[in-house]
Design a protein around this motif. Structure first.
Motif, mmCIF file in Angstrom:
data_model
loop_
_atom_site.group_PDB
_atom_site.id
_atom_site.type_symbol
_atom_site.label_atom_id
_atom_site.label_comp_id
_atom_site.label_asym_id
_atom_site.label_seq_id
_atom_site.Cartn_x
_atom_site.Cartn_y
_atom_site.Cartn_z
ATOM 1 N N GLN A 3 -9.836 15.171 9.327
ATOM 2 C CA GLN A 3 -8.879 14.139 8.934
ATOM 3 C C GLN A 3 -7.721 14.771 8.181
ATOM 4 O OE1 GLN A 3 -10.588 10.949 6.719
ATOM 5 N NE2 GLN A 3 -8.638 10.028 6.171
ATOM 6 N N SER A 4 -6.508 14.313 8.457
ATOM 7 C CA SER A 4 -5.330 14.890 7.809
ATOM 8 C C SER A 4 -4.624 13.909 6.891
ATOM 9 C CB SER A 4 -4.343 15.397 8.869
ATOM 10 O OG SER A 4 -3.895 14.325 9.685
ATOM 11 N N GLU A 5 -5.187 12.693 6.692
ATOM 12 C CA GLU A 5 -4.544 11.656 5.884
ATOM 13 C C GLU A 5 -5.213 11.534 4.514
ATOM 14 O OE1 GLU A 5 -4.000 11.268 10.038
ATOM 15 O OE2 GLU A 5 -5.878 10.863 8.978
ATOM 16 N N ALA A 6 -4.412 11.293 3.492
ATOM 17 C CA ALA A 6 -4.935 11.083 2.139
ATOM 18 C C ALA A 6 -3.984 10.169 1.373
ATOM 19 C CB ALA A 6 -5.103 12.405 1.401
ATOM 20 N N ILE A 7 -4.531 9.510 0.365
ATOM 21 C CA ILE A 7 -3.754 8.625 -0.504
ATOM 22 C C ILE A 7 -3.776 9.191 -1.915
ATOM 23 C CG2 ILE A 7 -3.589 6.308 -1.509
ATOM 24 C CD1 ILE A 7 -5.059 5.276 1.011
ATOM 25 N N VAL A 8 -2.609 9.226 -2.548
ATOM 26 C CA VAL A 8 -2.490 9.655 -3.937
ATOM 27 C C VAL A 8 -1.978 8.478 -4.754
ATOM 28 C CG1 VAL A 8 -1.353 11.209 -5.558
ATOM 29 C CG2 VAL A 8 -2.018 12.044 -3.282
ATOM 30 N N LEU A 9 -2.733 8.082 -5.764
ATOM 31 C CA LEU A 9 -2.309 7.019 -6.675
ATOM 32 C C LEU A 9 -1.671 7.661 -7.896
ATOM 33 C CD1 LEU A 9 -5.389 4.617 -6.500
ATOM 34 C CD2 LEU A 9 -3.207 4.424 -5.285
ATOM 35 N N ALA A 10 -0.360 7.512 -8.023
ATOM 36 C CA ALA A 10 0.387 8.122 -9.122
ATOM 37 C C ALA A 10 0.490 7.131 -10.273
ATOM 38 C CB ALA A 10 1.776 8.546 -8.646
ATOM 39 N N MET A 11 -0.258 7.398 -11.338
ATOM 40 C CA MET A 11 -0.349 6.510 -12.484
ATOM 41 C C MET A 11 0.262 7.175 -13.712
ATOM 42 S SD MET A 11 -4.333 5.473 -11.884
ATOM 43 C CE MET A 11 -4.815 4.371 -10.546
ATOM 44 N N GLN A 96 1.292 6.446 -3.751
ATOM 45 C CA GLN A 96 1.536 5.086 -4.212
ATOM 46 C C GLN A 96 1.600 5.050 -5.736
ATOM 47 O OE1 GLN A 96 2.243 2.026 -2.785
ATOM 48 N NE2 GLN A 96 2.547 1.543 -4.942
ATOM 49 N N PRO A 97 2.777 4.771 -6.299
ATOM 50 C CA PRO A 97 2.857 4.644 -7.755
ATOM 51 C C PRO A 97 2.228 3.340 -8.217
ATOM 52 C CG PRO A 97 4.951 4.065 -6.765
ATOM 53 C CD PRO A 97 4.076 4.552 -5.644
ATOM 54 N N THR A 98 1.673 3.367 -9.407
ATOM 55 C CA THR A 98 1.194 2.125 -10.025
ATOM 56 C C THR A 98 2.108 1.742 -11.183
ATOM 57 O OG1 THR A 98 -0.327 3.233 -11.558
ATOM 58 C CG2 THR A 98 -1.182 2.643 -9.374
ATOM 59 N N HIS A 99 3.333 2.246 -11.163
ATOM 60 C CA HIS A 99 4.328 1.851 -12.153
ATOM 61 C C HIS A 99 4.772 0.413 -11.875
ATOM 62 C CE1 HIS A 99 5.104 6.375 -11.763
ATOM 63 N NE2 HIS A 99 4.323 6.185 -12.806
ATOM 64 N N PHE A 106 9.256 6.615 -11.978
ATOM 65 C CA PHE A 106 9.303 6.456 -10.521
ATOM 66 C C PHE A 106 10.378 7.340 -9.904
ATOM 67 C CE2 PHE A 106 11.079 4.367 -6.732
ATOM 68 C CZ PHE A 106 9.965 4.428 -5.907
ATOM 69 N N HIS A 107 11.538 7.444 -10.541
ATOM 70 C CA HIS A 107 12.605 8.279 -10.000
ATOM 71 C C HIS A 107 12.182 9.743 -9.946
ATOM 72 C CE1 HIS A 107 16.107 5.674 -9.314
ATOM 73 N NE2 HIS A 107 15.539 4.893 -10.220
ATOM 74 N N ASP A 108 11.501 10.215 -10.993
ATOM 75 C CA ASP A 108 11.003 11.587 -10.977
ATOM 76 C C ASP A 108 9.988 11.772 -9.856
ATOM 77 O OD1 ASP A 108 12.604 12.085 -13.145
ATOM 78 O OD2 ASP A 108 10.982 12.150 -14.612
ATOM 79 N N LEU A 109 9.092 10.818 -9.726
ATOM 80 C CA LEU A 109 8.074 10.882 -8.675
ATOM 81 C C LEU A 109 8.724 10.927 -7.300
ATOM 82 C CD1 LEU A 109 5.068 10.633 -7.789
ATOM 83 C CD2 LEU A 109 5.403 8.147 -7.805
ATOM 84 N N ALA A 110 9.701 10.065 -7.074
ATOM 85 C CA ALA A 110 10.383 10.035 -5.781
ATOM 86 C C ALA A 110 11.066 11.361 -5.490
ATOM 87 C CB ALA A 110 11.399 8.889 -5.758
#
Length: 298
Positions: A3-11, A96-99, A106-110
């Motif tokens: 599998q090559s898909e993953a989800i990252v929750l940025a908190m 996916q941010p949880t902000h 969020f701007h830094d994350l983007a």
């Protein structure tokens, strides 16, 4: 085939142990939606990560808090998290941010996500990432595909139970948001409060922030104008962390609870983070970000 898909929750993260449940509830909800896809947490706050790393190296702390997940004790930043997943073969990721609002974090994350996704190699097959999708904060972001006002309305609809609780106590509902001195997020907060009043007209819903506009003084002015004497306080924060337990309902003279009581208001509080309530919204944002990036999640 791997599998090559993953989800990252940025908190943003939290150092308050009891508040971790608000973050882990979001992770659990996303895992339930995509049981065959890895769902990893990252904290975007450098300071909060450092504190957890110090705690992870403290035997006394570990003995007193045996239930802290290893993922939290050794929490990584966004760059390390994405890179480690890539090294394991996950070249199609959704971050996916949880902000709550698209402000500084969020701007830094983007910026990080755009930078990593733009890496080119001499031979295209060796590009480190096939794609990296980026989801929207709770109250939306700048987008030609998703109107932020729709995200605000969905959030207000999702928080119907808050209005019901205030109604049952015959109280105004006052949220505490975070805010930012360097980003004009106040308009989003005010629009959210306006949508709450529209959807639940028998409950006066107001919102203030810790660090910017609107302030608690402006909230109190509105309470006086509406001749409200009873108030239900609730953090408009993903976690009921330091701001909630200290700035909102702390015993200090300058906490919101203490200030309102000095002004003659009867104050009640519901000290719960929004995380469990709005987790389903983040699942929807993950799905939309994945579709736009061409990532099939399972």
């Amino acid at each position: 085939m791997q599998q090559s898909e993953a989800i990252v929750l940025a908190m943003f993260g939290t150092t308050v142990e009891s508040a971790l449940q608000d973050l882990l509830a979001i992770q659990a909800t996303v895992k339930e939606a995509y049981p065959k896809t890895p769902v990893t947490i990252t904290f975007t706050s450098n300071q909060i990560r450092r504190i957890w790393h110090q705690r992870a190296a403290d035997p006394h702390y570990l003995a007193q808090h045996p239930g802290i997940p290893e993922e939290i004790l050794h929490i990584q930043g966004i760059l390390a998290t994405i890179a480690n997943l890539q090294d394991q073969g996950y070249v199609r990721q959704v971050v996916q941010p949880t902000h709550i609002v698209p402000a500084e974090e969020f701007h830094d994350l983007a910026s990080y996500v755009r930078g990593l996704g733009s890496i080119q190699t001499m031979k295209p097959r060796w590009r480190p990432f096939q794609t990296i999708g980026l989801g929207r904060p709770l109250l939306g972001a700048y987008s030609l595909k998703h109107a932020y006002a729709d995200d605000i309305r969905i959030a207000a609809q999702t928080l119907a139970s808050d209005a019901e609780l205030a109604r049952s106590r015959d109280a105004a509902l006052v949220y505490m948001g975070h805010g930012n001195h360097y980003f004009p997020s106040g308009g989003l907060y005010l629009e959210f409060a306006a949508r709450m009043r529209e959807l639940y007209p028998d409950v006066l819903t107001l919102i203030g922030t810790v660090e910017s506009f609107p302030t608690l003084d402006e909230v109190m002015e509105s309470l006086h104008q509406h001749q409200v004497r009873r108030v239900l306080l609730k953090p408009f924060l993903i976690v009921a962390g330091d701001h909630a337990v200290n700035d909102l309902v702390g015993d200090e003279e300058d906490s919101w609870q203490s200030t309102l009581r000095r002004e003659g208001f009867e104050v009640m509080a519901e000290v719960r983070g929004l995380g469990p309530q709005v987790a389903s919204i983040f699942v929807a944002h993950v799905a939309e970000a994945a579709a736009e990036a061409g990532v099939e999640l399972r």
